[in-house]
Design a protein around this motif. Structure first.
Motif, PDB file in Angstrom:
ATOM      1  N   GLY A   9       0.798  -1.219   0.000  1.00 58.15           N
ATOM      2  CA  GLY A   9       0.000   0.000   0.000  1.00 58.15           C
ATOM      3  C   GLY A   9       0.830   1.267   0.000  1.00 58.15           C
ATOM      4  O   GLY A   9       0.373   2.319  -0.427  1.00 58.15           O
ATOM      5  N   SER A  10       2.078   1.151   0.493  1.00 54.35           N
ATOM      6  CA  SER A  10       2.939   2.331   0.617  1.00 54.35           C
ATOM      7  C   SER A  10       4.392   1.873   0.625  1.00 54.35           C
ATOM      8  O   SER A  10       4.684   0.732   1.021  1.00 54.35           O
ATOM      9  N   ASP A  11       5.291   2.780   0.233  1.00 57.12           N
ATOM     10  CA  ASP A  11       6.704   2.408   0.328  1.00 57.12           C
ATOM     11  C   ASP A  11       7.138   2.246   1.783  1.00 57.12           C
ATOM     12  O   ASP A  11       8.166   1.626   2.060  1.00 57.12           O
ATOM     13  N   SER A  12       6.337   2.755   2.719  1.00 60.06           N
ATOM     14  CA  SER A  12       6.680   2.548   4.139  1.00 60.06           C
ATOM     15  C   SER A  12       6.498   1.080   4.545  1.00 60.06           C
ATOM     16  O   SER A  12       6.983   0.665   5.592  1.00 60.06           O
ATOM     17  N   ASP A  13       5.822   0.288   3.716  1.00 58.09           N
ATOM     18  CA  ASP A  13       5.659  -1.150   3.988  1.00 58.09           C
ATOM     19  C   ASP A  13       6.876  -1.958   3.511  1.00 58.09           C
ATOM     20  O   ASP A  13       7.010  -3.144   3.843  1.00 58.09           O
ATOM     21  N   LEU A  14       7.737  -1.317   2.715  1.00 57.87           N
ATOM     22  CA  LEU A  14       8.807  -2.067   2.045  1.00 57.87           C
ATOM     23  C   LEU A  14       9.774  -2.806   2.980  1.00 57.87           C
ATOM     24  O   LEU A  14      10.167  -3.939   2.655  1.00 57.87           O
ATOM     25  N   HIS A  39      -6.878   2.813  -1.361  1.00 63.45           N
ATOM     26  CA  HIS A  39      -7.526   4.107  -1.084  1.00 63.45           C
ATOM     27  C   HIS A  39      -6.948   5.246  -1.917  1.00 63.45           C
ATOM     28  O   HIS A  39      -7.681   6.113  -2.375  1.00 63.45           O
ATOM     29  N   ARG A  40      -5.615   5.226  -2.097  1.00 58.44           N
ATOM     30  CA  ARG A  40      -4.976   6.359  -2.767  1.00 58.44           C
ATOM     31  C   ARG A  40      -4.898   6.180  -4.284  1.00 58.44           C
ATOM     32  O   ARG A  40      -4.889   7.161  -5.021  1.00 58.44           O
ATOM     33  N   THR A  41      -4.793   4.929  -4.745  1.00 60.55           N
ATOM     34  CA  THR A  41      -4.749   4.670  -6.200  1.00 60.55           C
ATOM     35  C   THR A  41      -5.679   3.499  -6.532  1.00 60.55           C
ATOM     36  O   THR A  41      -5.238   2.473  -7.055  1.00 60.55           O
ATOM     37  N   ALA A  63       0.401  -6.440   0.838  1.00 52.82           N
ATOM     38  CA  ALA A  63       0.754  -5.969   2.181  1.00 52.82           C
ATOM     39  C   ALA A  63       0.177  -4.579   2.381  1.00 52.82           C
ATOM     40  O   ALA A  63       0.317  -3.714   1.512  1.00 52.82           O
ATOM     41  N   ALA A  64      -0.472  -4.387   3.533  1.00 50.68           N
ATOM     42  CA  ALA A  64      -0.983  -3.047   3.843  1.00 50.68           C
ATOM     43  C   ALA A  64      -1.171  -2.916   5.342  1.00 50.68           C
ATOM     44  O   ALA A  64      -1.385  -3.908   6.053  1.00 50.68           O
ATOM     45  N   GLY A  65      -1.100  -1.665   5.800  1.00 51.89           N
ATOM     46  CA  GLY A  65      -1.283  -1.403   7.217  1.00 51.89           C
ATOM     47  C   GLY A  65      -2.515  -0.554   7.452  1.00 51.89           C
ATOM     48  O   GLY A  65      -3.199  -0.129   6.524  1.00 51.89           O
ATOM     49  N   MET A  66      -2.823  -0.316   8.721  1.00 58.12           N
ATOM     50  CA  MET A  66      -3.962   0.494   9.168  1.00 58.12           C
ATOM     51  C   MET A  66      -5.289  -0.098   8.665  1.00 58.12           C
ATOM     52  O   MET A  66      -5.525  -1.278   8.857  1.00 58.12           O
TER      53      MET A  66
HETATM   54  C1  RP5 Z   1      -1.485   1.873   4.291  1.00 57.06           C
HETATM   55  O1  RP5 Z   1      -1.305   2.895   5.188  1.00 57.06           O
HETATM   56  C2  RP5 Z   1      -0.119   1.450   3.868  1.00 57.06           C
HETATM   57  O2  RP5 Z   1      -0.123   0.102   3.516  1.00 57.06           O
HETATM   58  C3  RP5 Z   1       0.749   1.737   5.062  1.00 57.06           C
HETATM   59  O3  RP5 Z   1       0.964   0.577   5.848  1.00 57.06           O
HETATM   60  C4  RP5 Z   1      -0.081   2.740   5.857  1.00 57.06           C
HETATM   61  C5  RP5 Z   1       0.595   4.068   6.026  1.00 57.06           C
HETATM   62  O4  RP5 Z   1       0.977   4.570   4.762  1.00 57.06           O
HETATM   63  P1  RP5 Z   1       1.973   5.813   4.652  1.00 57.06           P
HETATM   64  O5  RP5 Z   1       1.281   6.970   5.301  1.00 57.06           O
HETATM   65  O6  RP5 Z   1       3.241   5.425   5.352  1.00 57.06           O
HETATM   66  O7  RP5 Z   1       2.197   6.019   3.166  1.00 57.06           O
HETATM   67  O8  RP5 Z   1      -2.247   2.266   3.207  1.00 57.06           O
END
Ligand code: RP5
Length: 160
Positions: A9-14, A39-41, A63-66
């Motif tokens: 979901g985000s490069d923060s998951d990498l 949500h974003r794309t 993989a995704a968070g939140m």
């Molecule tokens: C999720 O929100 C992403 O998978 C990530 O784990 C979390 C936070 O995203 P960033 O704000 O770090 O881009 O969609």
């Protein structure tokens, strides 16, 4: 061999997802990694998912968070097996992502691994591909034997 898609979901998951990529590489399994967010794309995520089978993928890891809706959103648009990795977050420790990923309604399954369970996500994707691939299945057996030998060596060391 079919490819594994590794979506996050985000490069923060990498940092977590990298463990899945490393595992796929260690088995010589071809993969493509992408950052797409439910949500974003959402359009890009949907487009990827709808075309994944004809683009040569056999399994999709998400993989995704939140509020982790990526795996479910991807699963809604393909009948390829989808494996979800809930990513640990600061506020709720990953329970948010775990429940968002695992509690899918009947009809749209997501095989959910542990919070931050990237290695198991990769191994499960390899096991899916190995159903029709004897050589890959042999590599999985070899790894299990190696892992067991490592535990037995630790047991032996403990009693010396
Ligand atoms: C999720 O929100 C992403 O998978 C990530 O784990 C979390 C936070 O995203 P960033 O704000 O770090 O881009 O969609």
């Amino acid at each position: 061999m079919k490819k594994v898609a590794v979506m996050m979901g985000s490069d923060s998951d990498l940092p977590i997802v990298q463990k899945a990529i490393d595992t796929l590489v260690s088995f010589g399994v071809p993969y493509e990694a992408h950052i797409y967010s439910a949500h974003r794309t959402p359009e890009q995520a949907k487009d990827f998912s709808q075309n994944a089978r004809k683009n040569g993928f056999g399994v999709i890891i998400c993989a995704a968070g939140m509020a982790a809706h990526l795996a479910g959103a991807i699963a809604a648009n393909t009948t390829l097996p989808v494996i979800g990795i809930p990513i640990q977050s600061k506020n709720l420790g990953g329970m948010d992502a775990l429940l968002s990923t695992v509690m899918m309604p009947p009809g749209i399954p997501v095989a959910t691994v542990a919070i931050d369970g990237a290695v198991n996500a990769a191994l499960l994707s390899i096991q899916v591909l190995a159903v029709e691939d004897e050589a890959l299945a042999a590599k999985l057996d070899e790894k299990r034997q190696k892992d067991a030998a490592a535990v037995l060596a630790k047991d032996a060391a403990l009693n010396q």
